[in-house]
Design a protein around this motif. Structure first.
Motif, short mmCIF file in Angstrom:
data_model
loop_
_atom_site.label_atom_id
_atom_site.label_comp_id
_atom_site.label_asym_id
_atom_site.label_seq_id
_atom_site.Cartn_x
_atom_site.Cartn_y
_atom_site.Cartn_z
N ALA A 199 0.89 -1.15 0.00
CA ALA A 199 0.00 0.00 0.00
C ALA A 199 0.93 1.19 0.00
O ALA A 199 1.66 1.41 0.94
CB ALA A 199 -0.89 -0.01 1.23
N ALA A 200 0.91 1.94 -1.10
CA ALA A 200 1.93 2.98 -1.32
C ALA A 200 3.29 2.32 -1.30
O ALA A 200 3.56 1.48 -2.14
CB ALA A 200 1.79 4.09 -0.29
N ASP A 208 -1.18 -3.80 -10.04
CA ASP A 208 -2.21 -3.18 -9.23
C ASP A 208 -3.15 -4.24 -8.66
O ASP A 208 -3.48 -5.22 -9.34
CB ASP A 208 -3.00 -2.18 -10.07
N ARG A 248 -6.28 -4.34 -8.12
CA ARG A 248 -7.53 -4.58 -8.86
C ARG A 248 -7.27 -5.43 -10.11
O ARG A 248 -8.03 -6.35 -10.41
CB ARG A 248 -8.16 -3.25 -9.24
N SER A 308 -1.17 -0.90 -4.50
CA SER A 308 -1.72 0.30 -5.12
C SER A 308 -0.71 1.42 -4.99
O SER A 308 -0.16 1.64 -3.91
CB SER A 308 -3.04 0.71 -4.44
N TRP A 309 -0.49 2.12 -6.09
CA TRP A 309 0.45 3.24 -6.12
C TRP A 309 -0.26 4.41 -6.78
O TRP A 309 -0.64 4.34 -7.95
CB TRP A 309 1.72 2.86 -6.87
N GLU A 310 -0.43 5.48 -6.05
CA GLU A 310 -1.22 6.60 -6.53
C GLU A 310 -0.44 7.54 -7.43
O GLU A 310 -1.04 8.39 -8.09
CB GLU A 310 -1.80 7.37 -5.34
N SER A 311 0.88 7.42 -7.45
CA SER A 311 1.69 8.37 -8.22
C SER A 311 2.96 7.69 -8.69
O SER A 311 3.38 6.66 -8.13
CB SER A 311 2.06 9.57 -7.35
N ALA A 331 5.36 7.28 -5.76
CA ALA A 331 5.11 6.15 -4.87
C ALA A 331 5.62 4.85 -5.47
O ALA A 331 6.22 4.01 -4.78
CB ALA A 331 3.61 6.05 -4.58
N PRO A 375 1.13 4.01 -12.68
CA PRO A 375 1.55 5.42 -12.87
C PRO A 375 2.89 5.51 -13.59
O PRO A 375 3.87 4.86 -13.20
CB PRO A 375 1.66 5.94 -11.44
#
Length: 521
Positions: free
Chosen positions: A7-8, A167, A169, A199-202, A205, A229
């Motif tokens: 997570a991150a 990811d 998902r 999950s990586w939002e950027s 990350a 990303p």
């Protein structure tokens, strides 16, 4: 093959298999005559051991004895064999790692006639040997008695730690396909794959996660699956995909005009690892999953022989680069495949000649230097669009696409197929393409070709080119403004040479043989 959940940038270890960072400083090779090997079948031959269908019963042509003193941690094993003429599906040999105490097989690679694309030439085969903390292991090559074979040596070497980021998902939509891909890699390449699900939002990350695994596990490569990303770097009037942001986690970047995209870097850029992107353009996970599952199925079909690949090259150059196709054919195709292959050097009807060459069947390698953009390639009398290329029934395992912008999937309109990705998605056997995201070419390409000839798999060879390309940019372009722009799309695990490089130093053992073979009864 342990799954890591992220997570991150937080990492938590999974439970699938114990792993430790490789402890080997180099490689060790046990020649056929070594006292560290034992033999049940075959006779001594020049620089090896030979088993003939007419003379010998099936059995172990070579195996490590206690004197080999194999390490307990995970490592890669490699053997070199030559097979006689045989049907593609004929069983040749099985390369195995076994628990020395129980005899249980813990890793295996079954070799058939189709695994020897150049008959009469020795070929190297690798696999990962997983860690067994409380038990010794042995390696052996079991000959099946159906095809004449010559054994040269068994070697052990450090396994390359490689991370595969997916990811969460997308992983839920294609977990079985990814597990199949992972097992296929570890049974065919000197690679210890580390799946990372999260999950990586950027881009920052994701970069931090890559950098952390490089520090903690020594990863030499990373596979990014799906629409993860991607860092963007503004040059040549566009904010381009920029994988070198991940490949050199120590580099620094600046957004000087504050438009949301970095436009400058601090020298020097020195790629530390390779990054491959297995993606379906910029599609979200739900749309990409069926495309990516089809792609991984295609890769597996090649590995298992359901699709066959003639071991040959196709080289094309348009009139602006006349002579380039012949140069590649003479300098590299001959060294990889034994002949020049098909050469299209500035033909008058470039598109027609390419269509005819592709109609003749698939290729192991296609090198193409022609004007292009993100939507298609300009071939003399007309353009070949990405859609045209995707529909070609025959392609190449690996395509080197030297045209401008060809691999810039972010420049395509939403839903449109990218030029370079057309060579790996859709019909045909295409598995990987190296192209450029900007105005330019495949910088450092000779370093990649030399690495492939020396026995590197594609990801490692791409890193050699990336290092050479970024060094060239530092010498020839304004400091901080331009990067090479090379990107690897698709499967980085392709071996083109008959040889597989062993990391130095290589310790050789070639004492007198430990045991003679037995004759056929």
């Amino acid at each position: 093959m342990v799954a890591l959940l992220c997570a991150a940038v937080h990492l938590g270890a999974g439970v699938a298999r114990a792993q430790s960072r490789a402890q080997m400083a180099g490689s060790a090779r046990f020649a056929a005559q070594s006292a560290a090997l034992v033999h049940e079948v075959g006779d001594a031959a020049a620089d090896g051991r030979q088993a003939l269908v007419a003379s010998h019963a099936a059995g172990m042509i070579a195996g490590t004895a206690d004197a080999a003193d194999l390490p307990r941690h995970a490592f890669a094993a490699v053997c070199r064999l030559t097979a006689g003429v045989s049907p593609a599906n004929a069983l040749v040999a099985t390369f195995e790692a076994v628990d020395a105490k129980t005899g249980v097989v813990i890793a295996a690679r079954t070799l058939r006639g189709l695994d020897f694309p150049r008959r009469g030439h020795a070929r190297d085969f690798a696999m990962l040997v997983p860690e067994l903390v409380h038990a010794a292991r042995r390696l052996r090559v079991r000959w099946h008695g159906k095809v004449d074979v010559k054994f040269d040596w068994i070697a052990i070497r450090p396994a390359d730690p490689v991370a595969m980021f997916v990811d969460r998902r997308l992983h839920g939509l294609m977990s079985a396909s990814l597990a199949n891909y992972e097992s296929g890699i570890e049974s065919r390449f000197p690679v210890d794959l580390i799946p990372v699900v999260g999950s990586w939002e950027s881009p920052a990350a994701l970069r931090a996660a890559i950098a952390g695994l490089r520090r903690e596990r020594g990863i030499v490569g990373a596979v990014l699956v799906g629409d993860l990303p991607m860092h963007r770097f503004f040059m040549h009037d566009f904010a381009n995909p920029n994988p070198v942001y991940f490949e050199d986690p120590d580099s620094t970047w600046e957004d000087r005009d504050r438009d949301g995209f970095d436009d400058a870097w601090a020298a020097p850029i020195e790629p530390k690892l390779w990054v491959a992107c297995i993606r379906a353009g910029a599609k979200p996970d739900a749309d990409a999953a069926p495309v990516l599952k089809d792609f991984l199925c295609k890769v597996y079909d090649h590995w298992t022989g359901r699709t066959r690949v003639p071991w040959r090259a196709l080289s094309l150059a348009s009139s602006d680069w006349q002579g380039s196709a012949a140069w590649f054919a003479d300098t590299y195709a001959t060294r990889l495949f034994g002949d020049r292959g098909t050469v299209l050097d500035a033909p008058l009807d470039t598109r027609g000649k390419l269509a005819s060459a592709m109609a003749d069947g698939p290729y192991a390698v296609f090198r193409m230097w022609a004007h292009s953009d993100q939507d298609g390639t300009h071939l003399g009398q007309g353009a070949m669009t990405a859609t045209d290329m995707a529909r070609l029934p025959n392609k190449a395992l690996v395509t080197f696409h030297l045209g401008c912008h060809g691999a810039n999937y972010l420049m395509n309109s939403p839903g449109a197929l990218n030029n370079a990705l057309a060579w790996v998605l859709g019909d045909g056997i295409g598995e990987a393409v190296i192209g450029n995201v900007r105005t330019g070419t495949f910088y450092g390409e000779q370093a990649a070709y030399e690495a492939l000839v020396a026995g590197d798999y594609l990801g490692s060879a791409y890193l050699a080119a990336k290092r050479a390309g970024e060094a060239e940019m530092a010498r020839t372009e304004p400091i901080g403004r331009i990067v090479a722009g090379n990107i690897l799309l698709g499967n980085p695990f392709v071996q083109l040479s008959d040889r597989m490089r062993l990391p130095e130093p290589v310790a050789e053992t070639s004492a007198a043989p430990a045991r003679s073979g037995r004759a056929r009864r």
